[in-house]
Scaffold this active site. Structure first.
Site, mmCIF file in Angstrom:
data_model
loop_
_atom_site.group_PDB
_atom_site.id
_atom_site.type_symbol
_atom_site.label_atom_id
_atom_site.label_comp_id
_atom_site.label_asym_id
_atom_site.label_seq_id
_atom_site.Cartn_x
_atom_site.Cartn_y
_atom_site.Cartn_z
ATOM 1 N N HIS A 109 6.186 -1.227 -7.804
ATOM 2 C CA HIS A 109 7.368 -0.356 -7.772
ATOM 3 C C HIS A 109 7.942 -0.203 -9.180
ATOM 4 O O HIS A 109 8.405 -1.170 -9.776
ATOM 5 C CB HIS A 109 8.406 -0.979 -6.837
ATOM 6 C CG HIS A 109 9.564 -0.088 -6.555
ATOM 7 N ND1 HIS A 109 10.854 -0.548 -6.498
ATOM 8 C CD2 HIS A 109 9.639 1.237 -6.299
ATOM 9 C CE1 HIS A 109 11.673 0.440 -6.206
ATOM 10 N NE2 HIS A 109 10.959 1.547 -6.084
ATOM 11 N N GLU A 142 3.740 2.936 -8.798
ATOM 12 C CA GLU A 142 4.707 4.003 -8.529
ATOM 13 C C GLU A 142 5.583 4.186 -9.762
ATOM 14 O O GLU A 142 5.910 3.215 -10.464
ATOM 15 C CB GLU A 142 5.558 3.590 -7.324
ATOM 16 C CG GLU A 142 6.466 4.679 -6.793
ATOM 17 C CD GLU A 142 7.907 4.586 -7.210
ATOM 18 O OE1 GLU A 142 8.696 5.423 -6.772
ATOM 19 O OE2 GLU A 142 8.253 3.662 -8.000
ATOM 20 N N ASP A 178 8.770 7.169 -11.569
ATOM 21 C CA ASP A 178 9.692 8.292 -11.329
ATOM 22 C C ASP A 178 9.695 9.219 -12.537
ATOM 23 O O ASP A 178 9.679 8.741 -13.679
ATOM 24 C CB ASP A 178 11.113 7.742 -11.125
ATOM 25 C CG ASP A 178 11.172 6.698 -10.033
ATOM 26 O OD1 ASP A 178 11.059 7.065 -8.855
ATOM 27 O OD2 ASP A 178 11.311 5.499 -10.357
ATOM 28 N N HIS A 233 13.969 6.326 -13.593
ATOM 29 C CA HIS A 233 14.478 6.435 -12.225
ATOM 30 C C HIS A 233 15.777 7.234 -12.158
ATOM 31 O O HIS A 233 15.903 8.194 -11.408
ATOM 32 C CB HIS A 233 14.686 5.041 -11.632
ATOM 33 C CG HIS A 233 15.205 5.066 -10.225
ATOM 34 N ND1 HIS A 233 16.550 5.134 -9.932
ATOM 35 C CD2 HIS A 233 14.566 5.064 -9.033
ATOM 36 C CE1 HIS A 233 16.717 5.156 -8.619
ATOM 37 N NE2 HIS A 233 15.526 5.112 -8.052
ATOM 38 N N GLU A 246 6.735 10.017 -8.411
ATOM 39 C CA GLU A 246 7.904 10.508 -7.669
ATOM 40 C C GLU A 246 8.719 11.468 -8.528
ATOM 41 O O GLU A 246 9.149 11.137 -9.631
ATOM 42 C CB GLU A 246 8.797 9.345 -7.215
ATOM 43 C CG GLU A 246 9.992 9.900 -6.434
ATOM 44 C CD GLU A 246 10.977 8.860 -5.933
ATOM 45 O OE1 GLU A 246 10.663 7.656 -5.926
ATOM 46 O OE2 GLU A 246 12.076 9.288 -5.536
HETATM 47 O O1 G3P Z 1 8.325 4.863 -3.691
HETATM 48 C C1 G3P Z 1 9.533 5.352 -3.295
HETATM 49 C C2 G3P Z 1 10.701 4.555 -3.730
HETATM 50 O O2 G3P Z 1 10.572 4.195 -5.071
HETATM 51 C C3 G3P Z 1 11.926 5.352 -3.503
HETATM 52 O O3 G3P Z 1 13.100 4.773 -3.905
HETATM 53 O O4 G3P Z 1 15.052 4.705 -5.382
HETATM 54 O O5 G3P Z 1 13.073 3.325 -5.890
HETATM 55 O O6 G3P Z 1 12.969 5.763 -6.224
HETATM 56 P P1 G3P Z 1 13.572 4.644 -5.414
HETATM 57 CA CA CA Z 2 10.740 5.734 -6.985
#
Ligand code: G3P
Ligand code: CA
Length: 250
Positions: free
Chosen positions: A17, A44, A46, A59, A118
């Site tokens: 994450h 993952e 952003d 993020h 994302e």
């Molecule tokens: O993988 C999705 C997850 O990361 C969504 O929540 O707030 O961490 O972007 P967030």
């Molecule tokens: Ca995310």
């Protein structure tokens, strides 16, 4: 895409994450490298579209939580973004870590690891971000190694319209009445939910509809057990090593 390939094999994939945000500054190259070294199967991250049309990996829409700067990321020049120190909040070894751009992460990941990209916004994703993300993925030849995900399902739909060959996923939180129908409406390939709201019924229905299922964030053994029980295909982890160890030992 490893996630899709392994779906329903009984194997749960470890998704780092924001890299490995429990172990290194989130959404930075050291975090991605560490995530991979700690056993993540995919990573993952952003992205936000900046005023110069670049895709900055971060993020929040504002840089103040994760860097030594302040202000909205979308209004900053590439030079201003690159001057930020994103290595804060951890040990000195990360001092001076830059905010990466998507191209840099794609170039590093190619041949090494798959990515879940994302699309973020402030709060809505910026106009044109879908094409910008697809262009960058294509430029680096990573079309088969990414899944593009977003909480804004029209964005997911647009990505699929522009690039039907790129895998996508809808993000959502809360107990949805019919997650598979939401995915179908967006033309998505996977559903991805906060694990607290994900029921076995949702997972089974998604699988029956040919979708695969991911969730976030799994960091303790009780959660690992629950996710194994309901049959998710992958799970986001802040400490990829913890889930890797649990999976290897079970
Ligand atoms: O993988 C999705 C997850 O990361 C969504 O929540 O707030 O961490 O972007 P967030
Ligand atoms: Ca995310």
């Amino acid at each position: 895409m490893i996630e899709q390939t392994y779906a329903r094999s009984g194997k749960i994939l470890v998704q780092g994450h924001r890299g490995a945000l429990g172990r290194a500054p989130e959404n930075t190259m050291p975090s991605f490298e560490l995530g991979r070294n700690l056993g993540a199967d995919l990573l993952e991250l952003d992205v936000h579209l900046t005023k110069e049309g670049k895709l900055a990996v971060m993020h929040d829409p504002d840089v103040s939580r994760t860097t030594n700067g302040t202000g909205a990321l979308e209004n900053m020049s590439s030079g201003e973004i690159s001057a930020l120190d994103a290595g804060i909040g951890f040990s000195q070894e990360f001092a001076g870590t830059r905010v990466p751009f998507l191209g840099e992460v794609l170039a590093w990941a190619k041949g090494k690891i798959d990515l879940a990209v994302e699309i973020k916004g402030n709060p809505f994703p910026a106009e044109g971000v879908e094409a910008a993300v697809v262009d960058e993925i294509t430029r680096y030849g990573m079309e088969d190694n990414v899944v593009v995900i977003c909480f804004y399902h029209p964005v997911v739909k647009k990505v699929k319209e522009i690039a039907p060959h790129i895998l996508t996923g809808i993000l959502y939180t809360g107990r949805a009445i019919d997650p598979a129908a939401m995915a179908r409406a967006a033309g998505a390939d996977s559903i991805r939910c906060d694990w607290h709201y994900l029921a076995k019924e949702d997972v089974d229905k998604a699988h029956a509809a040919g979708l695969w299922v991911s969730c976030w964030t799994a960091d303790s053994e009780d959660v690992f057990s629950r996710l194994a029980e309901i049959g998710v295909d992958s799970a986001g982890c802040n400490y990829p090593d913890r889930f890797r160890k649990w999976l290897d030992e079970r």
